[in-house]
Design a protein around this motif. Structure first.
Motif, PDB file in Angstrom:
ATOM      1  N   UNK A  42     138.544  54.948  50.159  1.00 55.06           N
ATOM      2  CA  UNK A  42     137.791  54.570  51.358  1.00 55.06           C
ATOM      3  C   UNK A  42     136.476  55.343  51.433  1.00 55.06           C
ATOM      4  N   UNK A  43     136.469  56.542  50.828  1.00 56.85           N
ATOM      5  CA  UNK A  43     135.383  57.498  51.034  1.00 56.85           C
ATOM      6  C   UNK A  43     134.308  57.320  49.954  1.00 56.85           C
ATOM      7  N   UNK A  44     134.028  58.377  49.188  1.00 56.22           N
ATOM      8  CA  UNK A  44     132.892  58.312  48.265  1.00 56.22           C
ATOM      9  C   UNK A  44     133.045  57.261  47.164  1.00 56.22           C
ATOM     10  N   UNK A  45     134.268  57.022  46.681  1.00 56.57           N
ATOM     11  CA  UNK A  45     134.396  56.086  45.551  1.00 56.57           C
ATOM     12  C   UNK A  45     133.821  54.729  45.940  1.00 56.57           C
ATOM     13  N   UNK A  46     134.162  54.261  47.136  1.00 57.96           N
ATOM     14  CA  UNK A  46     133.562  53.015  47.614  1.00 57.96           C
ATOM     15  C   UNK A  46     132.171  53.296  48.190  1.00 57.96           C
ATOM     16  N   UNK A  47     132.114  54.245  49.099  1.00 55.33           N
ATOM     17  CA  UNK A  47     130.828  54.787  49.529  1.00 55.33           C
ATOM     18  C   UNK A  47     130.054  54.017  50.582  1.00 55.33           C
ATOM     19  N   UNK A  48     130.566  52.898  51.043  1.00 55.68           N
ATOM     20  CA  UNK A  48     129.765  52.090  51.963  1.00 55.68           C
ATOM     21  C   UNK A  48     130.476  51.767  53.273  1.00 55.68           C
ATOM     22  N   UNK A  49     131.588  52.456  53.531  1.00 50.83           N
ATOM     23  CA  UNK A  49     132.225  52.339  54.842  1.00 50.83           C
ATOM     24  C   UNK A  49     132.771  50.961  55.177  1.00 50.83           C
ATOM     25  N   UNK A  50     133.109  50.166  54.154  1.00 50.87           N
ATOM     26  CA  UNK A  50     133.571  48.808  54.482  1.00 50.87           C
ATOM     27  C   UNK A  50     134.935  48.473  53.872  1.00 50.87           C
ATOM     28  N   UNK A  51     135.666  49.496  53.436  1.00 49.93           N
ATOM     29  CA  UNK A  51     136.947  49.259  52.771  1.00 49.93           C
ATOM     30  C   UNK A  51     137.908  50.403  53.088  1.00 49.93           C
ATOM     31  N   UNK A  52     139.191  50.110  53.215  1.00 54.43           N
ATOM     32  CA  UNK A  52     140.229  51.150  53.231  1.00 54.43           C
ATOM     33  C   UNK A  52     140.966  51.008  51.902  1.00 54.43           C
ATOM     34  N   UNK A  53     141.051  52.100  51.119  1.00 57.55           N
ATOM     35  CA  UNK A  53     141.628  51.973  49.782  1.00 57.55           C
ATOM     36  C   UNK A  53     142.076  53.319  49.242  1.00 57.55           C
ATOM     37  N   UNK A  54     142.950  53.280  48.229  1.00 62.09           N
ATOM     38  CA  UNK A  54     143.433  54.518  47.618  1.00 62.09           C
ATOM     39  C   UNK A  54     143.609  54.366  46.124  1.00 62.09           C
ATOM     40  N   UNK A  55     143.838  55.499  45.460  1.00 66.46           N
ATOM     41  CA  UNK A  55     144.057  55.469  44.004  1.00 66.46           C
ATOM     42  C   UNK A  55     144.947  56.627  43.580  1.00 66.46           C
ATOM     43  N   UNK A  56     145.667  56.399  42.486  1.00 66.07           N
ATOM     44  CA  UNK A  56     146.487  57.428  41.833  1.00 66.07           C
ATOM     45  C   UNK A  56     146.038  57.452  40.373  1.00 66.07           C
ATOM     46  N   UNK A  57     145.781  58.632  39.819  1.00 67.13           N
ATOM     47  CA  UNK A  57     145.415  58.748  38.403  1.00 67.13           C
ATOM     48  C   UNK A  57     146.335  59.765  37.746  1.00 67.13           C
ATOM     49  N   UNK A  58     146.697  59.512  36.491  1.00 63.99           N
ATOM     50  CA  UNK A  58     147.569  60.457  35.794  1.00 63.99           C
ATOM     51  C   UNK A  58     147.991  59.914  34.448  1.00 63.99           C
ATOM     52  N   UNK A  59     149.110  60.462  33.920  1.00 65.40           N
ATOM     53  CA  UNK A  59     149.623  59.988  32.638  1.00 65.40           C
ATOM     54  C   UNK A  59     150.191  58.577  32.803  1.00 65.40           C
ATOM     55  N   UNK A  60     150.150  57.821  31.701  1.00 65.88           N
ATOM     56  CA  UNK A  60     150.568  56.412  31.765  1.00 65.88           C
ATOM     57  C   UNK A  60     151.990  56.258  32.316  1.00 65.88           C
ATOM     58  N   UNK A  61     152.930  57.086  31.849  1.00 65.68           N
ATOM     59  CA  UNK A  61     154.329  56.929  32.280  1.00 65.68           C
ATOM     60  C   UNK A  61     154.462  57.078  33.788  1.00 65.68           C
ATOM     61  N   UNK A  62     153.809  58.116  34.341  1.00 64.21           N
ATOM     62  CA  UNK A  62     153.956  58.344  35.779  1.00 64.21           C
ATOM     63  C   UNK A  62     153.254  57.249  36.591  1.00 64.21           C
ATOM     64  N   UNK A  63     152.072  56.846  36.139  1.00 70.91           N
ATOM     65  CA  UNK A  63     151.331  55.816  36.883  1.00 70.91           C
ATOM     66  C   UNK A  63     152.099  54.477  36.842  1.00 70.91           C
ATOM     67  N   UNK A  64     152.696  54.183  35.696  1.00 67.23           N
ATOM     68  CA  UNK A  64     153.520  52.956  35.585  1.00 67.23           C
ATOM     69  C   UNK A  64     154.707  53.017  36.544  1.00 67.23           C
ATOM     70  N   UNK A  65     155.304  54.194  36.634  1.00 71.71           N
ATOM     71  CA  UNK A  65     156.452  54.378  37.538  1.00 71.71           C
ATOM     72  C   UNK A  65     155.998  54.170  39.000  1.00 71.71           C
ATOM     73  N   UNK A  66     154.813  54.707  39.319  1.00 75.42           N
ATOM     74  CA  UNK A  66     154.276  54.507  40.678  1.00 75.42           C
ATOM     75  C   UNK A  66     154.059  53.018  40.941  1.00 75.42           C
TER      76      UNK A  66
END
Ligand code: LCS
Length: 396
Positions: free
Chosen positions: A207-231
């Protein structure tokens, strides 16, 4: 020899791994909930994960996948997953990684709703959280239990801009077999890449700097492939259902293209505002990791790229009453929560973003009742400072 790795801005603009139909310059919005299989066998293979490709947009979609590849690349991680909010990302990590009976260690300075999740809601599912000062090694060691599974922090932390030494956290996590999770919302991967310090999982409020324009609510998870796939296949698919829409993925992908130039400008302007505030007679204390007076400045210098993001906080000599006067009279700054937008924003953590904390927990976290938090936007710096000067001068 492999091709030289491209720079951050180039990688935030280009992603050549997806073919763009018709030669389109920008990646299109695949506004579809479901994907048509060629035949029943193919559908079966995709569900059995024997064949790549999309199935249904709660599990993945071309527009979100395109964004995920870019984010993973920028964070220096194997994989990324995008979700419908920052809280969706944090909730998905916790629901994926933990079970009843597990214990978590968290720094005590974190975003208000994350604190509420840890303090009030995880315990309902049998997961306990101990809040500590992660800069105090003895406190961290004392909090460790046999059932501790995860260690969590934000850096710079919302709202006091406390800096946590990520190398230390990663080392402690490895020694004790814990999953280390860092909220990198305020720094963004342009200023800090937690993976390079050994952190396992990075979460974002996009929602914050990654988008940067105050028009979206959003999230992200980054990590190793196995854990991200599990998420993706457990936490997101079966528990939280926190799915990003293809349109929001398109907007964030567009925002990312200017992440580097925006972060440079946010950081430069915030530094100028922090220095101005530090020299103003109405101001008691300024919290900004770029200032030599910030207690964690040395760690910030080592861990950030010489720039310190656009968020700062300050206390006025006149306390909450004066803070309210400033919040109610600024014009360039908008009185609003959130951060990382083009517009400068100002808010009062004790009654707004950090109101989910009890008074006692806020005091323990050093979030003073008179604290104001400012997200320095991309307006002309003279206008930003003049707006503060006019209103602070009235207080002396
Ligand atoms: N992590 C941090 C560091 C945050 O600042 C926020 C939201 C979240 C996670 C949650 O993200 P969301 O679900 O809103 O995308 N922070 C806010 C703030 O400081 N003001 O309003 C929201």
């Amino acid at each position: 020899m492999s091709e030289k790795r491209k720079g951050f801005a180039t990688r935030s603009i280009h992603n050549e791994t997806h073919e763009k139909e018709y030669g389109a310059l920008t990646f299109p919005i695949y506004q579809t909930s479901t994907i048509v299989f060629e035949n029943a066998e193919q559908g079966g293979r995709r569900f059995a994960l024997e064949e790549g490709g999309f199935i249904y947009s709660r599990l993945g979609n071309p527009s979100t996948a395109y964004l995920q590849e870019k984010l993973a690349n920028l964070e220096g991680c194997e994989a990324a997953l995008v979700l419908s909010s920052g809280m969706g990302a944090i909730g998905t990590v916790f629901m994926t990684a933990l079970s009843a009976g597990d214990h978590v260690i968290s720094d005590k300075v974190i975003y208000g709703c994350t604190h509420s999740l840890f303090e009030h809601h995880l315990p309902r599912f049998g997961i306990e959280v101990t809040f500590v000062d992660l800069t105090n090694d003895d406190e961290v060691k004392a909090a460790l239990r046999e059932n501790t599974k995860l260690i969590y922090c934000e850096t710079p932390a919302n709202p006091t801009l406390k800096i946590i030494d990520l190398e230390k956290v990663a080392k402690f996590a490895k020694e004790n077999n814990l999953l280390s999770v860092v909220d990198n919302t305020v720094a963004t991967p342009y200023l800090t890449r937690p993976k390079e310090f050994g952190i396992d999982v990075i979460v974002h409020s996009a929602t914050k700097y990654l988008n940067g324009h105050g028009d979206v609510i959003a999230g992200a998870i980054c990590g190793d492939l196995d854990f991200v796939m599990k998420c993706n296949l457990e936490g997101q698919k079966d528990i939280t259902g926190s799915v990003m829409s293809p349109f929001d993925a398109f907007l964030i992908n567009r925002g990312l293209k200017t992440l580097e130039v925006r972060m440079e400008r946010h950081s430069k302007s915030a530094m100028a505002v922090a220095e101005f505030l530090e020299g103003h007679p109405a101001v008691k204390k300024v919290y900004y990791p770029g200032l030599a007076s910030h207690k964690d400045h040395d760690v910030a210098k080592r861990q950030m790229n010489g720039q310190y993001s656009g968020l700062l906080a300050f206390e006025l000599k006149g306390g909450f009453e004066d803070a309210k006067k400033v919040a109610n009279s600024v014009k360039v700054f908008k009185l609003a929560v959130s951060l990382g937008d083009c517009e400068s924003l100002i808010q009062h953590p004790a009654s707004m973003t950090h109101s989910p904390y009890s008074q006692e927990d806020r005091e323990a976290a050093g979030i003073d009742d008179g604290l104001l938090r400012a997200s320095i936007g991309l307006e002309n710096i003279d206008d930003i400072i003049e707006d503060l000067r006019v209103n602070l001068d009235k207080l002396v």
